[in-house]
Design a protein around this motif. Structure first.
Motif, PDB file in Angstrom:
ATOM      1  N   ALA B  52       2.402  54.617  80.548  1.00 41.60           N
ATOM      2  CA  ALA B  52       3.318  53.998  79.917  1.00 41.60           C
ATOM      3  C   ALA B  52       2.772  53.468  78.269  1.00 41.60           C
ATOM      4  N   GLY B  53       1.406  53.641  78.000  1.00 41.29           N
ATOM      5  CA  GLY B  53       1.058  53.236  76.757  1.00 41.29           C
ATOM      6  C   GLY B  53       1.480  54.405  75.869  1.00 41.29           C
ATOM      7  N   LEU B  54       1.591  55.799  76.459  1.00 37.06           N
ATOM      8  CA  LEU B  54       1.738  57.025  75.529  1.00 37.06           C
ATOM      9  C   LEU B  54       3.524  56.878  75.456  1.00 37.06           C
ATOM     10  N   ARG B  55       4.176  56.254  76.456  1.00 32.51           N
ATOM     11  CA  ARG B  55       5.591  56.298  76.136  1.00 32.51           C
ATOM     12  C   ARG B  55       5.947  55.347  74.876  1.00 32.51           C
ATOM     13  N   LEU B  56       5.210  54.171  75.055  1.00 28.54           N
ATOM     14  CA  LEU B  56       5.564  53.213  74.023  1.00 28.54           C
ATOM     15  C   LEU B  56       4.817  53.755  72.565  1.00 28.54           C
ATOM     16  N   THR B  57       3.949  54.484  72.634  1.00 24.91           N
ATOM     17  CA  THR B  57       3.381  54.886  71.346  1.00 24.91           C
ATOM     18  C   THR B  57       4.181  56.098  70.807  1.00 24.91           C
ATOM     19  N   LYS B  58       4.577  56.818  71.768  1.00 28.08           N
ATOM     20  CA  LYS B  58       5.640  57.770  71.314  1.00 28.08           C
ATOM     21  C   LYS B  58       6.744  57.177  70.778  1.00 28.08           C
ATOM     22  N   HIS B  59       7.567  56.170  71.194  1.00 24.09           N
ATOM     23  CA  HIS B  59       8.634  55.386  70.667  1.00 24.09           C
ATOM     24  C   HIS B  59       8.199  54.895  69.212  1.00 24.09           C
ATOM     25  N   PHE B  60       7.289  54.302  69.212  1.00 24.91           N
ATOM     26  CA  PHE B  60       6.893  53.597  67.820  1.00 24.91           C
ATOM     27  C   PHE B  60       6.563  54.797  66.760  1.00 24.91           C
ATOM     28  N   PHE B  61       5.700  55.936  67.057  1.00 23.42           N
ATOM     29  CA  PHE B  61       5.244  56.672  66.144  1.00 23.42           C
ATOM     30  C   PHE B  61       6.731  57.385  65.659  1.00 23.42           C
ATOM     31  N   GLU B  62       7.640  57.785  66.589  1.00 20.57           N
ATOM     32  CA  GLU B  62       8.816  58.532  66.259  1.00 20.57           C
ATOM     33  C   GLU B  62       9.735  57.718  65.252  1.00 20.57           C
ATOM     34  N   ILE B  63       9.678  56.275  65.436  1.00 15.59           N
ATOM     35  CA  ILE B  63      10.341  55.288  64.557  1.00 15.59           C
ATOM     36  C   ILE B  63       9.613  55.386  63.173  1.00 15.59           C
ATOM     37  N   LEU B  64       8.280  55.561  63.193  1.00 18.71           N
ATOM     38  CA  LEU B  64       7.527  55.493  61.926  1.00 18.71           C
ATOM     39  C   LEU B  64       7.895  56.782  61.189  1.00 18.71           C
ATOM     40  N   GLN B  65       8.017  57.697  62.089  1.00 19.83           N
ATOM     41  CA  GLN B  65       8.309  59.252  61.297  1.00 19.83           C
ATOM     42  C   GLN B  65       9.603  58.961  60.698  1.00 19.83           C
ATOM     43  N   GLU B  66      10.744  58.530  61.286  1.00 19.88           N
ATOM     44  CA  GLU B  66      12.039  58.272  60.475  1.00 19.88           C
ATOM     45  C   GLU B  66      11.834  57.493  59.479  1.00 19.88           C
ATOM     46  N   LYS B  67      10.821  56.309  59.370  1.00 20.68           N
ATOM     47  CA  LYS B  67      10.688  55.628  58.206  1.00 20.68           C
ATOM     48  C   LYS B  67       9.959  56.475  57.079  1.00 20.68           C
ATOM     49  N   GLU B  68       9.411  57.543  57.439  1.00 18.38           N
ATOM     50  CA  GLU B  68       8.416  58.440  56.493  1.00 18.38           C
ATOM     51  C   GLU B  68       7.247  57.396  56.261  1.00 18.38           C
ATOM     52  N   ILE B  69       6.769  56.857  57.235  1.00 15.31           N
ATOM     53  CA  ILE B  69       5.477  56.154  57.167  1.00 15.31           C
ATOM     54  C   ILE B  69       4.472  57.229  58.056  1.00 15.31           C
ATOM     55  N   PRO B  70       3.245  57.726  57.355  1.00 12.82           N
ATOM     56  CA  PRO B  70       2.377  58.806  57.602  1.00 12.82           C
ATOM     57  C   PRO B  70       1.824  58.209  58.806  1.00 12.82           C
ATOM     58  N   THR B  71       1.626  59.231  59.752  1.00  6.83           N
ATOM     59  CA  THR B  71       0.841  59.077  60.899  1.00  6.83           C
ATOM     60  C   THR B  71       0.176  60.427  61.252  1.00  6.83           C
ATOM     61  N   ILE B 198      -3.497  56.452  62.874  1.00  8.35           N
ATOM     62  CA  ILE B 198      -3.856  57.394  63.916  1.00  8.35           C
ATOM     63  C   ILE B 198      -3.953  56.380  65.200  1.00  8.35           C
ATOM     64  N   ASP B 199      -4.519  57.225  66.023  1.00 10.26           N
ATOM     65  CA  ASP B 199      -4.644  56.651  67.592  1.00 10.26           C
ATOM     66  C   ASP B 199      -3.374  56.163  68.390  1.00 10.26           C
ATOM     67  N   GLU B 200      -3.005  55.043  68.628  1.00  9.57           N
ATOM     68  CA  GLU B 200      -1.991  54.665  69.315  1.00  9.57           C
ATOM     69  C   GLU B 200      -1.304  53.285  68.867  1.00  9.57           C
ATOM     70  N   ILE B 201       0.027  53.132  69.446  1.00  6.30           N
ATOM     71  CA  ILE B 201       0.346  51.647  69.270  1.00  6.30           C
ATOM     72  C   ILE B 201       1.147  51.474  70.782  1.00  6.30           C
ATOM     73  N   SER B 202       0.362  50.618  71.497  1.00  3.03           N
ATOM     74  CA  SER B 202       0.805  50.393  72.731  1.00  3.03           C
ATOM     75  C   SER B 202       0.621  48.826  73.229  1.00  3.03           C
ATOM     76  N   GLY B 203       0.964  48.536  74.386  1.00  4.95           N
ATOM     77  CA  GLY B 203       0.709  47.097  74.586  1.00  4.95           C
ATOM     78  C   GLY B 203      -0.730  46.534  74.702  1.00  4.95           C
ATOM     79  N   GLY B 204      -1.648  47.833  74.818  1.00  4.57           N
ATOM     80  CA  GLY B 204      -3.127  47.195  74.544  1.00  4.57           C
ATOM     81  C   GLY B 204      -3.642  47.155  73.144  1.00  4.57           C
TER      82      GLY B 204
END
Lengths: 227, 227
Positions: B52-71, B198-204
């Motif tokens: 579940a954490g990975l799913r949310l991380t993927k969601h946010f990291f792909e939004i950041l990718q679209e915005k060209e914010i480096p991750t 780096i790392d993740e963006i999840s509920g935790g």
């Protein structure tokens, strides 16, 4: 003359001309009877420590006066253990501003992963809130600004004054072959908004060493003021 | 594929092409079986929390990718609970960068004399050292620079990225009428020195509330990803 505040190490009286009188007491901060300038409690009473602290404070404040570094100092009466000062208000409910030349004390307790004990630090400035209940938490420039305690412009002034004053004290100590490890100050605003050094500069505000050996406040005051 | 690091909530494997694989585990930080994103210990294991954490991380990291914010993000495999990332080195022995929109948690514990619980904060950024033994001490820009952890220029980049990313997450949560109170990030340098999330963006990593009620990480992930 009206008592307006009873502090840990001094009492404050309002004078009729608008100035204040600080009465230096013989109490020093510490825990379990051991002196610790970083402690929040009064640990012990030493006969004559108030007068000795005032003597050193007078010495330093008059040097700062010559250098045109602004302080709240007006004059001092050693006999009475009193100092007359201009009225100043503290930032928020009071800040402590620390300047460090060597990594000891709370700096080492916080950053021991990156610093070795006694490692030289280049007049490093940090600010803590005076808040006994929360163990005087450290606070950043951004937080000081956001919480309305100090603007960014005032922080820049505070930092510059701190380094100037700490370096002045360091140079004075060096004349007696004493090394200043760290020192803490308090600042306030005069009625016109000018930022000035307040409170005192005595042995209880600093950690000083001679040939690697810590010098107690009373001893430091003697060493600094003997000819 | 070689295990290079066993973390509290994920393990890290080195891939042959130079990238790394993060394996999300079902452990969350907390104390005495109660989830606390600020805690340093793994408090409990919840079936499916890694995925579940990975799913949310993927969601946010792909939004950041679209915005060209480096991750450090390359791609993710939900089935396997793994994320492929570019190699990055952390600052010093690791920092946590917190962005706050409301005064709760350690901010309130430190600055409760000046802030009320839940008071709005304007994307306030603070940095703590990852140091379990010293309870992750807060550190200032000046100290980060002096201790060689981060230059002033890098700090400015870090702060700007933190506010951009936190505001992005805040906006995404707001679409589901969820309010972000605070969030913590980790940053690193790529081989070329670029600073990236780096790392993740999840509920935790965050405290999120709906109508004044705290939302548990797993629940948050469900609410954010349902259509």
């Amino acid at each position: 003359m009206k008592l307006t505040y009873k502090g840990k190490t001094k009492d404050v009286y309002a004078l009729e001309d608008g100035n204040y009188l600080l009465k230096f007491k013989d109490d020093v901060t510490g825990e379990n009877g051991v002196f610790d300038p970083g402690a929040n409690t009064v640990g012990l009473t030493i006969e004559g420590v108030g007068r000795a602290g005032l003597r050193l404070t007078k010495h330093f404040f008059e040097i700062l006066q010559e250098k045109e570094i602004p302080t709240h100092y007006v004059d001092a009466n050693i006999e009475e253990a009193t100092m007359t000062v201009k009225p100043a208000t503290v930032f928020g409910k009071g800040l402590e501003v620390i300047c460090r030349f060597r990594a000891v004390g709370s700096f080492l307790r916080r950053y021991g992963m990156y610093a070795e004990e006694g490692q030289p630090l280049d007049a490093f400035v940090e600010v803590t809130l005076k808040d006994d209940d929360r163990q005087d938490p450290p606070i950043t420039e951004d937080a000081l600004d956001m919480l309305g305690i100090l603007t960014k412009e005032e922080y820049a002034v505070l930092k510059e004054l701190t380094q100037k004053i700490a370096n002045t004290v360091k140079e004075e100590l060096a004349k007696k072959e004493i090394e200043l490890y760290d020192i803490k100050f308090e600042f306030g605003r005069l009625a016109d908004g000018q930022i000035v050094l307040i409170d005192e500069i005595s042995g209880g505000n600093m950690r000083a060493y001679k040939q690697g050996e810590y010098i107690e406040p009373l001893k430091l005051e003697q060493m600094m003021l003997e000819n």
